[in-house]
Design a protein around this motif. Structure first.
Motif, PDB file in Angstrom:
ATOM      1  N   GLU A  14      45.793  38.876  39.871  1.00  0.00           N
ATOM      2  CA  GLU A  14      46.618  39.929  40.438  1.00  0.00           C
ATOM      3  C   GLU A  14      45.962  41.282  40.173  1.00  0.00           C
ATOM      4  OE1 GLU A  14      51.328  41.307  40.589  1.00  0.00           O
ATOM      5  OE2 GLU A  14      50.619  39.881  39.066  1.00  0.00           O
ATOM      6  N   ILE A  15      45.780  42.061  41.218  1.00  0.00           N
ATOM      7  CA  ILE A  15      45.136  43.368  41.117  1.00  0.00           C
ATOM      8  C   ILE A  15      46.142  44.444  41.515  1.00  0.00           C
ATOM      9  CG2 ILE A  15      43.230  44.828  41.917  1.00  0.00           C
ATOM     10  CD1 ILE A  15      42.316  42.386  40.362  1.00  0.00           C
ATOM     11  N   SER A  16      46.231  45.499  40.724  1.00  0.00           N
ATOM     12  CA  SER A  16      47.111  46.623  41.036  1.00  0.00           C
ATOM     13  C   SER A  16      46.267  47.834  41.438  1.00  0.00           C
ATOM     14  CB  SER A  16      47.965  46.994  39.819  1.00  0.00           C
ATOM     15  OG  SER A  16      48.726  45.897  39.388  1.00  0.00           O
ATOM     16  N   PHE A  17      46.652  48.488  42.509  1.00  0.00           N
ATOM     17  CA  PHE A  17      46.005  49.719  42.936  1.00  0.00           C
ATOM     18  C   PHE A  17      46.966  50.877  42.682  1.00  0.00           C
ATOM     19  CE2 PHE A  17      43.875  46.472  45.376  1.00  0.00           C
ATOM     20  CZ  PHE A  17      42.546  46.874  45.370  1.00  0.00           C
ATOM     21  N   LEU A  18      46.476  51.906  42.044  1.00  0.00           N
ATOM     22  CA  LEU A  18      47.293  53.082  41.761  1.00  0.00           C
ATOM     23  C   LEU A  18      46.656  54.291  42.444  1.00  0.00           C
ATOM     24  CD1 LEU A  18      49.614  54.466  40.176  1.00  0.00           C
ATOM     25  CD2 LEU A  18      47.975  54.842  38.339  1.00  0.00           C
ATOM     26  N   LEU A  19      47.416  54.949  43.295  1.00  0.00           N
ATOM     27  CA  LEU A  19      46.956  56.158  43.965  1.00  0.00           C
ATOM     28  C   LEU A  19      47.832  57.307  43.505  1.00  0.00           C
ATOM     29  CD1 LEU A  19      45.101  57.448  46.133  1.00  0.00           C
ATOM     30  CD2 LEU A  19      46.883  56.938  47.807  1.00  0.00           C
ATOM     31  N   GLY A  20      47.232  58.366  42.988  1.00  0.00           N
ATOM     32  CA  GLY A  20      48.037  59.476  42.500  1.00  0.00           C
ATOM     33  C   GLY A  20      47.185  60.690  42.216  1.00  0.00           C
ATOM     34  N   ALA A  21      47.803  61.693  41.608  1.00  0.00           N
ATOM     35  CA  ALA A  21      47.106  62.926  41.267  1.00  0.00           C
ATOM     36  C   ALA A  21      47.702  63.501  39.994  1.00  0.00           C
ATOM     37  CB  ALA A  21      47.221  63.945  42.402  1.00  0.00           C
ATOM     38  N   GLU A  22      46.853  64.106  39.193  1.00  0.00           N
ATOM     39  CA  GLU A  22      47.302  64.816  37.996  1.00  0.00           C
ATOM     40  C   GLU A  22      46.513  66.113  37.860  1.00  0.00           C
ATOM     41  OE1 GLU A  22      49.342  65.309  35.856  1.00  0.00           O
ATOM     42  OE2 GLU A  22      50.623  63.536  35.658  1.00  0.00           O
ATOM     43  N   SER A  23      46.938  66.960  36.940  1.00  0.00           N
ATOM     44  CA  SER A  23      46.326  68.291  36.827  1.00  0.00           C
ATOM     45  C   SER A  23      44.987  68.283  36.102  1.00  0.00           C
ATOM     46  CB  SER A  23      47.294  69.247  36.120  1.00  0.00           C
ATOM     47  OG  SER A  23      47.657  68.725  34.851  1.00  0.00           O
ATOM     48  N   ASP A  24      44.735  67.253  35.294  1.00  0.00           N
ATOM     49  CA  ASP A  24      43.428  67.172  34.625  1.00  0.00           C
ATOM     50  C   ASP A  24      43.092  65.711  34.350  1.00  0.00           C
ATOM     51  OD1 ASP A  24      44.469  66.370  31.985  1.00  0.00           O
ATOM     52  OD2 ASP A  24      45.210  68.438  31.868  1.00  0.00           O
ATOM     53  N   GLU A  25      41.862  65.474  33.901  1.00  0.00           N
ATOM     54  CA  GLU A  25      41.366  64.107  33.747  1.00  0.00           C
ATOM     55  C   GLU A  25      42.137  63.339  32.681  1.00  0.00           C
ATOM     56  OE1 GLU A  25      37.174  61.736  32.755  1.00  0.00           O
ATOM     57  OE2 GLU A  25      37.211  63.929  32.966  1.00  0.00           O
ATOM     58  N   GLU A  26      42.444  63.985  31.562  1.00  0.00           N
ATOM     59  CA  GLU A  26      43.123  63.284  30.486  1.00  0.00           C
ATOM     60  C   GLU A  26      44.499  62.791  30.926  1.00  0.00           C
ATOM     61  OE1 GLU A  26      43.903  61.237  27.338  1.00  0.00           O
ATOM     62  OE2 GLU A  26      41.941  62.139  27.720  1.00  0.00           O
ATOM     63  N   LYS A  27      45.217  63.642  31.658  1.00  0.00           N
ATOM     64  CA  LYS A  27      46.531  63.225  32.152  1.00  0.00           C
ATOM     65  C   LYS A  27      46.405  62.078  33.143  1.00  0.00           C
ATOM     66  CE  LYS A  27      48.876  67.657  31.453  1.00  0.00           C
ATOM     67  NZ  LYS A  27      49.546  68.817  32.118  1.00  0.00           N
ATOM     68  N   ALA A  28      45.366  62.132  33.955  1.00  0.00           N
ATOM     69  CA  ALA A  28      45.147  61.047  34.914  1.00  0.00           C
ATOM     70  C   ALA A  28      44.857  59.737  34.188  1.00  0.00           C
ATOM     71  CB  ALA A  28      43.994  61.403  35.851  1.00  0.00           C
ATOM     72  N   LEU A  29      44.039  59.803  33.161  1.00  0.00           N
ATOM     73  CA  LEU A  29      43.728  58.592  32.384  1.00  0.00           C
ATOM     74  C   LEU A  29      44.962  58.055  31.672  1.00  0.00           C
ATOM     75  CD1 LEU A  29      40.269  59.634  30.885  1.00  0.00           C
ATOM     76  CD2 LEU A  29      40.695  57.868  32.617  1.00  0.00           C
ATOM     77  N   ASP A  30      45.833  58.961  31.221  1.00  0.00           N
ATOM     78  CA  ASP A  30      47.061  58.525  30.568  1.00  0.00           C
ATOM     79  C   ASP A  30      47.946  57.752  31.535  1.00  0.00           C
ATOM     80  OD1 ASP A  30      49.046  58.588  28.335  1.00  0.00           O
ATOM     81  OD2 ASP A  30      50.192  59.779  29.788  1.00  0.00           O
ATOM     82  N   VAL A  31      48.023  58.220  32.772  1.00  0.00           N
ATOM     83  CA  VAL A  31      48.799  57.500  33.789  1.00  0.00           C
ATOM     84  C   VAL A  31      48.187  56.129  34.041  1.00  0.00           C
ATOM     85  CG1 VAL A  31      49.499  57.489  36.212  1.00  0.00           C
ATOM     86  CG2 VAL A  31      49.685  59.586  34.884  1.00  0.00           C
ATOM     87  N   LEU A  32      46.881  56.088  34.142  1.00  0.00           N
ATOM     88  CA  LEU A  32      46.208  54.803  34.366  1.00  0.00           C
ATOM     89  C   LEU A  32      46.498  53.817  33.238  1.00  0.00           C
ATOM     90  CD1 LEU A  32      42.743  56.012  35.691  1.00  0.00           C
ATOM     91  CD2 LEU A  32      44.466  54.735  36.962  1.00  0.00           C
ATOM     92  N   ARG A  33      46.460  54.314  32.010  1.00  0.00           N
ATOM     93  CA  ARG A  33      46.736  53.428  30.869  1.00  0.00           C
ATOM     94  C   ARG A  33      48.152  52.882  30.932  1.00  0.00           C
ATOM     95  NH1 ARG A  33      43.130  57.104  28.095  1.00  0.00           N
ATOM     96  NH2 ARG A  33      44.840  58.579  27.757  1.00  0.00           N
ATOM     97  N   ARG A  34      49.092  53.706  31.378  1.00  0.00           N
ATOM     98  CA  ARG A  34      50.501  53.268  31.424  1.00  0.00           C
ATOM     99  C   ARG A  34      50.735  52.211  32.490  1.00  0.00           C
ATOM    100  NH1 ARG A  34      54.055  57.574  32.735  1.00  0.00           N
ATOM    101  NH2 ARG A  34      52.408  59.136  32.924  1.00  0.00           N
ATOM    102  N   TYR A  35      49.967  52.239  33.554  1.00  0.00           N
ATOM    103  CA  TYR A  35      50.247  51.330  34.665  1.00  0.00           C
ATOM    104  C   TYR A  35      49.166  50.287  34.880  1.00  0.00           C
ATOM    105  CZ  TYR A  35      53.839  54.748  35.697  1.00  0.00           C
ATOM    106  OH  TYR A  35      54.926  55.589  35.608  1.00  0.00           O
TER     107      TYR A  35
END
Length: 579
Positions: A14-35
């Motif tokens: 099972e593969i999940s694709f996440l499309l989104g945007a954040e204000s900086d790289e660290e916040k983006a990585l945090d979202v990726l880790r959560r999902y």
């Protein structure tokens, strides 16, 4: 986003694709880790689906027209909210900016499902108004960059939409909200627009005053007493008709009169009788001036150039007749009712092409044989506003038909505009070339591409088609704490059903019966077995389910229906100020 997979026999991945945007790289990585975990991704995807179902299921209809049901029950509202209101970035237009008139109109499709979004956007739009009363034609939300123009109709959509919102929701508190203005230098003589990042003014005013200031700024009249078109009106491609500041718009006169008349009711409900009387008198005078200056013998002219020559006249080689000058003669209700009906019939006769399943915005198209109307003439003849089907504008013709009680003809033309009916065979699909589940902004009307859809997804047509189908054909309109049910349907329909989510979270099941094969006229209303008079039903406030039975019959005339709509006997029964 390619992912390479190697699967053994019987293996599952099972593969999940996440499309989104954040204000900086660290916040983006945090979202990726959560999902990153598929289970978490599955949960939020399910939550998203439930959220959409909550919005799109606020009204569900079941009629004898399955194509209408399919588009109305989910797709139209999804297109209006997901693409136009939130995304603002489809394939054909990816700028992401707010258009002043655009999202204001779109927001009215949300008064049943998400009136909070309508209210919030009214205040956002008011904050893009200059202290002089005019507004940014468009702007970017993140930076405030936008353009100040001489476009004549933009500012009027604020009071017009606000009046509709207040009528529908009964929300009087919105008028008291304090909103700041923008500050920017005025346009210089001969300057057509100014792109800038205007500062927020130190001055603020109530939302009510913002709307009043827009109306005052809009009352700029030409030599015949009609509003000047300036840098274009709703059809901003007609940007050279009044480039000298003298040319006048007939459509704008209808629209201004309607905005004044509606806002006069708001002012009266607030005790502002001086403003109410003045606006109502000016609306009446506009109707008289239009009939005196713009009647062409069989329909209304569209505009007047700076030199006084007409546009939209039988004497013109180009744009002999324009749809919106006829439909708004009905919608505004301030002119001669007999002429309005004649004009509407002329519009249907000359602009509807049933063989090709399209409705032209005007005919004949501009091709260089007459005075220069503006950049509309740069489009090829029969494309977009230049004589093609510009769906947003021609939908007003459908609305005018329902307002005059012509349910069968209104439904017929609404069906012509339904994209599903343009993609039922392989040949139709090849010709139309647009998605059949979203409305196209335009359909070409000239060879070799007759019937080809253009500019899908990003079009204000979706919200208008939704409102016209639900509120004026099915006749389900919100009026504060009440619901008006007053259909105008084809006489061949034996009835229809709808479910309406009530403010308390319950459901009102609406069953409409048409045993006498009429188009309009409510004979009986029964709410949970209790007889009611008229067409107004108090909306239940509990979480329970309720049943409303509606029986049509009798012979309420088109004239009586039109008088009822325009005098506001039903729409304003709860008061525009929400009293």
């Amino acid at each position: 986003l390619p992912v390479e997979l190697t699967l053994e026999p019987g293996e599952k991945k099972e593969i999940s694709f996440l499309l989104g945007a954040e204000s900086d790289e660290e916040k983006a990585l945090d979202v990726l880790r959560r999902y990153v975990e598929p289970e978490r991704a599955r949960v939020v995807a399910s939550e998203s689906a439930l959220a959409w179902n909550e919005i799109l299921g606020s009204i569900v209809v079941k009629t004898p027209d399955p194509a209408f049901d399919l588009l109305t029950n989910r797709w139209l509202l999804y297109q209006a909210l997901g693409c136009r209101f939130w995304g603002r970035s489809p394939f054909f237009q990816s700028g992401g900016a707010f258009g002043y008139r655009d999202q204001l109109q779109d927001s009215l499709a949300l008064v049943h499902a998400r009136p909070d979004l309508t209210r919030a956007h009214l205040l956002v739009a008011a904050a893009r108004q200059f202290s002089e009363g005019d507004v940014q034609h468009w702007w970017h939300a993140d930076t405030g960059e936008g353009v100040r123009t001489h476009c004549s109709d933009d500012l009027l959509w604020l009071p017009w939409v606000a009046s509709h919102y207040a009528e529908s929701t009964g929300d009087a508190s919105v008028w008291e909200e304090r909103v700041p203005f923008l500050h920017e230098r005025p346009l210089k003589d001969g300057e057509h627009d100014l792109y800038s990042v205007p500062a927020q003014s130190q001055e603020s005013a109530s939302f009510y005053e913002h709307c009043g200031r827009a109306l005052e700024r809009a009352i700029v009249l030409g030599p015949q007493g009609l509003p000047t078109i300036r840098q274009g009106d709703w059809n901003d491609g007609m940007n050279r008709v009044g480039i000298g500041g003298v040319g006048e718009s007939v459509w704008l006169a209808w629209f201004l009169a309607d905005a004044l008349r509606r806002f006069a009711d708001v002012a009266r409900a607030r005790g502002d009788h001086g403003r109410s009387d003045r606006y109502r008198a000016e609306a009446s005078r506009l109707g008289e001036r239009i009939d005196a200056a713009a009647w062409d013998g069989g329909w209304y002219r569209r505009a007047f150039f700076d030199d006084g020559s007409p546009l939209g006249s039988s004497a013109n080689e180009e744009c002999r007749i324009d749809a919106i000058a006829q439909s708004w003669s009905v919608i505004s209700g301030v002119g001669d009712p007999a002429r309005a009906r004649v004009a509407l019939d002329a519009s249907v006769e000359q602009l509807v092409d049933r063989d090709e399943k399209l409705i032209k915005l005007l005919t004949p198209p501009f091709s260089g044989r007459g005075p220069d109307p503006g950049y509309i003439a740069a489009y090829p003849p029969g494309v977009r506003e230049n004589g093609g089907q510009y769906t947003h504008g021609v939908l007003w013709t459908v609305l005018a038909l329902f307002l005059t009680g012509k349910g069968g003809e209104g439904h017929e033309l609404l069906s012509l505009l339904n994209p599903i009916h343009h993609a039922t065979t392989k040949d139709e699909i090849a010709r139309y070339q647009g998605e059949p589940y979203v409305v196209a902004a335009d359909v070409y009307a000239a060879p070799p591409h007759v019937g080809r859809g253009g500019w899908t997804w990003y079009t204000g047509s979706a919200s208008w088609m939704y409102r016209i189908g639900v509120e004026w054909m099915l006749g389900i309109r919100r009026a504060g704490r009440d619901l008006i049910v007053d259909p105008c349907i084809p006489s061949t329909w034996t009835g229809f059903e709808a479910s309406y989510r009530t403010p308390g979270g319950g459901t009102l099941f609406i069953i409409v019966e048409n045993p006498e094969a009429v188009s309009t006229g409510v004979l009986e209303l029964e709410l949970d077995g209790q007889r009611l008079s008229g067409t107004t039903v108090p909306l239940p406030t509990d979480e329970a389910n309720h049943r409303l039975r509606v029986r049509l019959g009798g012979s309420r005339s088109s004239e009586a229906r039109l008088r009822s709509e325009k005098s506001g006997e039903e729409l304003r029964s709860t008061g525009s100020g929400g009293e």
